[in-house]
Design a protein around this motif. Structure first.
Motif, PDB file in Angstrom:
ATOM      1  N   PRO A 121      -6.975  -6.291  -5.129  1.00  0.00           N
ATOM      2  CA  PRO A 121      -7.398  -5.534  -6.317  1.00  0.00           C
ATOM      3  C   PRO A 121      -7.896  -4.124  -5.964  1.00  0.00           C
ATOM      4  CG  PRO A 121      -8.397  -7.705  -6.329  1.00  0.00           C
ATOM      5  CD  PRO A 121      -7.702  -7.557  -5.016  1.00  0.00           C
ATOM      6  N   LEU A 122      -8.520  -3.990  -4.797  1.00  0.00           N
ATOM      7  CA  LEU A 122      -9.011  -2.668  -4.400  1.00  0.00           C
ATOM      8  C   LEU A 122      -7.848  -1.723  -4.135  1.00  0.00           C
ATOM      9  CD1 LEU A 122     -11.276  -0.744  -3.625  1.00  0.00           C
ATOM     10  CD2 LEU A 122     -11.310  -1.763  -1.343  1.00  0.00           C
ATOM     11  N   PHE A 123      -6.830  -2.237  -3.425  1.00  0.00           N
ATOM     12  CA  PHE A 123      -5.617  -1.453  -3.153  1.00  0.00           C
ATOM     13  C   PHE A 123      -5.049  -0.928  -4.470  1.00  0.00           C
ATOM     14  CE2 PHE A 123      -0.971  -1.239  -2.752  1.00  0.00           C
ATOM     15  CZ  PHE A 123      -0.829  -0.448  -1.633  1.00  0.00           C
ATOM     16  N   GLU A 124      -4.949  -1.853  -5.415  1.00  0.00           N
ATOM     17  CA  GLU A 124      -4.391  -1.520  -6.708  1.00  0.00           C
ATOM     18  C   GLU A 124      -5.198  -0.490  -7.452  1.00  0.00           C
ATOM     19  OE1 GLU A 124      -3.243  -4.431 -10.055  1.00  0.00           O
ATOM     20  OE2 GLU A 124      -3.338  -5.329  -8.052  1.00  0.00           O
ATOM     21  N   GLN A 125      -6.514  -0.691  -7.434  1.00  0.00           N
ATOM     22  CA  GLN A 125      -7.404   0.200  -8.171  1.00  0.00           C
ATOM     23  C   GLN A 125      -7.306   1.628  -7.642  1.00  0.00           C
ATOM     24  OE1 GLN A 125      -9.342  -0.833 -10.865  1.00  0.00           O
ATOM     25  NE2 GLN A 125      -9.611   1.351 -11.109  1.00  0.00           N
TER      26      GLN A 125
END
Lengths: 504, 504
Positions: A121-125
């Protein structure tokens, strides 16, 4: 045999040494430069020359990662073969064992894989928002997770600085390889299941499948009330649904090993397992939809049940014609390579279509396998798929094993939950056996429905990826799946031996 | 045949439609929300629910991407087969054609692939620094590139906002798939070359190879002075070195097609091509080192020549023993899958080792192929590798073609450079033919050394990735490689027909 062990262990050892020796990227990710993490503005002005050096060598770590993973797969398969167990069991167990050892030793590669579910999710954010990694992290994690020692802090630390790029590349590549592995696996399951076999599933087998799914689902839902009372309803539904899947590949293998695959019981078990796969894929689509909705939505549920039934129904009805057309085209093609690429493109296209209409890409892979399951194609397809499946699918199983954090079993809840889920997994399928009627050995039918395998693992992995199964519940589920895969062989052997005269 | 065309075109059309129909991620990347790009702080506070929906569907676009790429490969291979050309030529040309059409139409997927070379440093900078995408971009691009309409602005725009994650995933997956494709390709080239054949390369063939490399290199360097006077020396060295490689696979194929592969000329050509591959890989290691150093450094050059010679020399001398050990291990293994995984892990391990000692990962793949080139293993290895190579290697060729921006030919420099490089590529190898001595047809030997293929493409692709070859020089090089691959078959046919009595 002894050679095989030495190679497996050698590769694994080499890999560990490799990780330890590979500063700064893999090994340095953990111990690198902690101050840089939050220093989002402290960019070196002349960052362009060393940056390109990094890019050039980035793929080296992917090669090392693949060496490590394949070494683990070889070791796992050797172990499974040694103890006459399905290969998937060996891959899961080696993943659990080495994943936890590496995690306890604090090796960044294994720490990163264990935290993989919160890293994505961090990568995506970061890319969605364009914000700095630290800013993006503050929207993904709570403030308590971002202080030193917290999970969020650790992940930000692993993904930035000197080893950050390597860890990010490792994360994305694991996601790609394992996702490719699932689609190919389900393509293969579809090929093995076959349209003909799906149509020949008898009334009795259908009843066994439906009773098995319904009983396991409601029993599963029931135990969540005392044990996971504070969980949201869609999480409980997901958990209960995960227990419903059976593994047609494990039951086929065990029944063949016992030379009982021509008994009436085995025919019911195999037919019911085929139908169970279909029901499982519909359930998966429903569960994902529920999680994305964020609550139990009956309208959406009905719509997704309709959609996935229509999609799979259309394949069952029209798959033959489509399959024949593709088969004609393949026969008209000369080059062996193109004859392989075309079905593969078809499988990927079906996966994309299934995703676009709101189902899972795996459902599309399964449907493509069904379409191409004609006798004239199947053997050739399986032979060509073998190298691809042999590399990518075990990476999915390894990754599942490596994310089981055994430390969660130190809390009393996880072992209690594991035992409760085991009882549900067994009880639901024994009830299914009862519905097979008095003309067959109902206990053997129930035992035959016990194995859990690929589909259950896809459920668990997606549940973790969607954030609906926390690490304790996830660990309990994987241990249940591993135990059932192992125990079902023993149980079936005992059950068939118990009344040998009934057999074929 | 006609079927094959219809399938190829159908897939390509489907893919284009797919891209056009896939909002917001693929298609919307370009037209999405332009204001969000720079709004690095405008994060929605409740970004966590929709984010997970995005992640779940992210793999759908990878499936679509694979469908598009495989569709293009099928079409390219069909075209090549149709006109009796090597498959690689079809893949490159379809890449150039569709890549440029898609780019002109402004389809984000193709725009992103065209700008891929400048997107990857930005990806890297974001994770290395932890800074926001816009801040990272200001360190990768100059201020002029970051205003609306500039390249940097466009890339930041493609990588953030609603379609950003999809484009980033596409970029990373293309990098992974094509890099895997190169290593597997060189593994295969090593298998085909064979240790035995490498040892049997005669004195005459070695002389032809060395003269061909030296002549092409210095001629190439010479033309850069009038044409690319303002380029840094390491860029010119890279350009000249790219022209030196020959393609053993294309020359083997053409000589076999002409049924001339048993003539004395063919034996010299094939021996010299094998040796040329080795020299080419050493040159590649040197060129990469020079670029990373940033200037011509004689000490580093000597060291890398020593290192790569020692590495490849050790393989030539000790490869047999290592190969025999692996062969014994494989014979001791029962499971077909493990017998495939072990050599693959070996190839990846060798690739990693080669990278770690400062060579390219491809050199390691080649070395692994040499080690496993024993007759007892080779056929089986090639059969198992085929599916992997058939998927991943063409993605590398497609990507190369799709990055050739034909608009660069509107500037007079690019066509002039192309013609000059073509003359160098032909002249250098005709000089090599002269060194073959009067006992053979020297013109045919020279013609046999003309084909450029895999190794030259790896050079060009790495040169672009390292930022040392700009888009004009890169486009000129790829057109030269394509022309040589095509023209060499015609030239060889003419040359052998010219003095038919000399032939075997």
């Amino acid at each position: 045999m002894r050679h095989s062990l030495s190679v497996g262990l050698l590769l694994v050892c080499l890999s560990f040494i490799g990780i330890a020796l590979a500063p700064p990227a893999l090994a340095g990710g953990g111990g690198g430069a902690p101050h840089q993490t939050a220093a989002s503005t402290a960019l070196a002005p002349s960052a362009s020359a060393p940056k390109q050096a990094g890019e050039h060598h980035a793929f080296a770590f992917i090669l090392l990662e693949l060496t490590i993973l394949i070494g683990m797969v070889i070791a796992g398969r050797w172990l499974a073969d040694r103890f006459h167990q399905p290969a998937v069991l060996g891959e899961l167990l080696i993943g659990v064992a080495l994943g936890n050892i590496g995690y306890w030793l604090g090796l960044p590669f294994f720490s990163f894989v264990m935290d993989y579910g919160i890293a994505s999710p961090l990568f995506e954010q970061v890319w969605r928002s364009g914000a700095s990694v630290v800013d993006a992290a503050s929207h993904v994690f709570g403030p308590k997770e971002l202080v030193p020692g917290g999970k969020g802090y650790e992940v930000v630390h692993l993904m930035t600085g000197s080893g950050g790029l390597t860890n990010v590349n490792i994360g994305v590549s694991l996601w790609l390889f394992s996702s490719l592995g699932i689609v190919l696996l389900l393509f293969n399951v579809g090929l093995e299941t076959g349209l003909q076999q799906l149509r020949q599933v008898g009334r009795k087998a259908s009843v066994v499948a439906v009773v098995g799914v319904a009983a396991t689902f409601f029993l599963g839902l029931a135990v969540t009330f005392p044990l996971l009372g504070d969980y949201p309803p869609q999480a409980r539904v997901f958990l209960a649904a995960t227990l419903c899947a059976t593994s047609i590949s494990i039951s086929t293998r065990v029944l063949k090993d016992l030379d009982k695959h021509h008994t009436p019981e085995a025919r019911i078990v195999l037919g019911a397992s085929v139908f169970n796969d279909l029901l499982g894929l519909v359930l998966l689509a429903v569960c994902i939809e529920l999680v994305l909705e964020g609550h139990i939505a009956y309208g959406e549920t009905a719509w997704i049940v309709f959609l996935s039934s229509a999609f799979l129904g259309a394949i069952v009805v029209l798959g033959d014609r489509l399959g024949n057309r593709i088969s004609d085209l393949l026969n008209a093609l000369k080059a062996n390579e193109t004859r392989f690429l075309l079905p593969l493109a078809f499988a990927f296209l079906m996966g994309w279509i299934a995703s676009e209409i709101g189902l899972s890409g795996t459902v599309g892979g399964f449907a493509a396998g069904l379409v191409l399951s004609d006798e004239s194609l199947r053997a050739r397809m399986k032979e060509l798929l073998m190298p691809l499946i042999t590399i990518f699918t075990p990476i999915f199983f390894l990754l599942i094993g490596m994310q089981v954090n055994l430390q969660t079993f130190l809390h009393w809840q996880t072992p209690v939950l594991t035992i409760a889920l085991l009882l549900v997994a067994i009880g639901g399928k024994l009830l299914a056996g009862l519905s097979a009627g008095p003309s067959v050995d109902r206990l053997s039918v129930g035992m035959g429905m016990l194995p859990r395998g690929e589909v259950a693992l896809i459920f668990a992995s997606m549940g973790k990826g969607l954030g609906v199964l926390d690490s304790g519940v996830y660990a309990a589920l994987i241990i249940v799946i591993i135990t059932m895969a192992f125990a079902s062989a023993v149980a079936l052997r005992w059950s068939f031996a118990r009344n040998a005269p009934t057999g074929g």
